[in-house]
Design a protein around this motif. Structure first.
Motif, mmCIF file in Angstrom:
data_model
loop_
_atom_site.group_PDB
_atom_site.id
_atom_site.type_symbol
_atom_site.label_atom_id
_atom_site.label_comp_id
_atom_site.label_asym_id
_atom_site.label_seq_id
_atom_site.Cartn_x
_atom_site.Cartn_y
_atom_site.Cartn_z
ATOM 1 N N ARG A 1 -4.419 0.391 40.426
ATOM 2 C CA ARG A 1 -4.836 -0.024 39.523
ATOM 3 C C ARG A 1 -3.851 0.506 38.251
ATOM 4 N N LYS A 2 -3.636 -0.203 37.050
ATOM 5 C CA LYS A 2 -2.721 0.312 36.037
ATOM 6 C C LYS A 2 -3.147 1.473 35.392
ATOM 7 N N GLN A 3 -2.103 2.229 34.552
ATOM 8 C CA GLN A 3 -2.303 3.316 33.907
ATOM 9 C C GLN A 3 -1.918 3.613 32.656
ATOM 10 N N ILE A 4 -2.871 3.876 31.695
ATOM 11 C CA ILE A 4 -2.366 4.262 30.275
ATOM 12 C C ILE A 4 -1.932 5.644 30.182
ATOM 13 N N ASP B 1 -11.144 -0.869 34.975
ATOM 14 C CA ASP B 1 -10.432 -0.851 36.254
ATOM 15 C C ASP B 1 -8.921 -0.238 36.039
ATOM 16 N N ILE B 2 -8.877 0.728 35.108
ATOM 17 C CA ILE B 2 -7.592 1.305 34.499
ATOM 18 C C ILE B 2 -7.765 2.698 34.457
ATOM 19 N N SER C 1 3.319 5.376 34.385
ATOM 20 C CA SER C 1 2.387 4.615 33.484
ATOM 21 C C SER C 1 2.909 3.253 33.245
ATOM 22 N N ASP C 2 1.932 2.359 32.849
ATOM 23 C CA ASP C 2 2.087 0.997 32.552
ATOM 24 C C ASP C 2 2.114 0.625 30.863
ATOM 25 N N GLU D 1 -12.798 -1.241 19.643
ATOM 26 C CA GLU D 1 -12.390 -2.726 20.012
ATOM 27 C C GLU D 1 -10.774 -2.847 19.709
ATOM 28 N N TYR D 2 -10.330 -2.605 18.542
ATOM 29 C CA TYR D 2 -8.747 -2.640 18.230
ATOM 30 C C TYR D 2 -8.104 -1.994 19.337
ATOM 31 N N ILE D 3 -8.361 -0.903 19.783
ATOM 32 C CA ILE D 3 -7.536 -0.198 20.565
ATOM 33 C C ILE D 3 -7.482 -0.773 22.094
ATOM 34 N N LYS D 4 -8.605 -1.218 22.444
ATOM 35 C CA LYS D 4 -8.797 -1.809 23.793
ATOM 36 C C LYS D 4 -7.711 -3.316 23.565
ATOM 37 N N LYS D 5 -7.782 -4.079 22.716
ATOM 38 C CA LYS D 5 -7.205 -5.371 22.459
ATOM 39 C C LYS D 5 -5.919 -4.891 22.490
ATOM 40 N N ILE D 6 -5.364 -4.170 21.581
ATOM 41 C CA ILE D 6 -3.841 -4.094 21.533
ATOM 42 C C ILE D 6 -3.234 -3.400 22.747
ATOM 43 N N THR D 7 -4.035 -2.279 23.376
ATOM 44 C CA THR D 7 -3.482 -1.871 24.497
ATOM 45 C C THR D 7 -3.211 -2.668 25.609
ATOM 46 N N LEU D 8 -4.375 -3.645 25.908
ATOM 47 C CA LEU D 8 -4.295 -4.667 26.767
ATOM 48 C C LEU D 8 -3.147 -5.676 26.594
#
Length: 196
Positions: free
Chosen positions: A28-31, A57-58, A95-96, A148-155
């Motif tokens: 899986r991808k890594q942050i 799944d990150i 990291s991705d 929500e914004y953190i998740k949106k921009i990161t993805l």
């Protein structure tokens, strides 16, 4: 990269460790998340990141600084690894995407290893660094500290190949610049040239 020629200046790129660490075989991808080593006690930001990516799944690696009590961050899902400090070079190599405060060292290290960024500057000089990364297309600005914004921009950064491509392009210029070896060669050349 801008080519500048002068007999007074040598542009050798950033001084970044090129030690190669074991690359983990990931399913899986890594942050990677870090706000640096100085102004890093942003508990609400850390909690928002935990909530944004819990049970995804990150895999999320977070460095919260030596003075942050990890227990106050609350329940942490098992897709997180949270430490007070980490070997940033090693983590970046696996990291991705990097959610960063945009300190010059962190940005240089991220670009050196071709890792695109989510830009979350904390101070004025970091805002200038962040703007340059944004202008070069290697990252996207995080303008709000909410789940929500953190998740949106990161993805967006993680799943849009243009960010990775631009980060890799900049990485190549860093490697070509020569780094510490080119700097030492330039110094030795000046010494040899100016011997009496």
């Amino acid at each position: 990269m801008v080519e500048t020629f002068s007999d007074k200046y040598y542009f050798v790129g950033p001084s970044v460790s090129d030690k190669v660490y074991k690359i983990n075989l990931k399913t899986r991808k890594q942050i990677y998340i870090s706000l640096g080593t100085v102004n890093n006690k942003n508990i609400s930001f850390y909690k928002n990141c935990i909530n944004a990516f819990e049970n995804c799944d990150i895999y999320v690696v977070m460095s919260v600084g030596k003075d942050t009590d990890i227990k106050i961050l609350g329940n942490i899902s098992n897709n997180f690894c949270i430490k007070n400090s980490l070997n940033q070079i090693e983590v970046l190599q696996n990291s991705d995407v990097f959610i960063t405060h945009c300190g010059m060292n962190s940005v240089n290290e991220s670009l050196y290893y071709g890792v695109p960024m989510v830009l979350f500057p904390q101070q004025s000089e970091q805002r200038m660094v962040a703007q340059r990364v944004f202008d070069l297309g290697a990252g996207s600005m995080l303008k709000k500290n909410n789940i929500e914004y953190i998740k949106k921009i990161t993805l967006e950064v993680m799943n849009n190949d243009k960010y990775k491509e631009n980060a890799i392009s900049l990485s190549k210029t860093f490697h070509r610049a020569g780094g510490a070896k080119k700097a030492s060669d330039a110094i030795l050349n000046i010494i040899d040239t100016n011997k009496c």
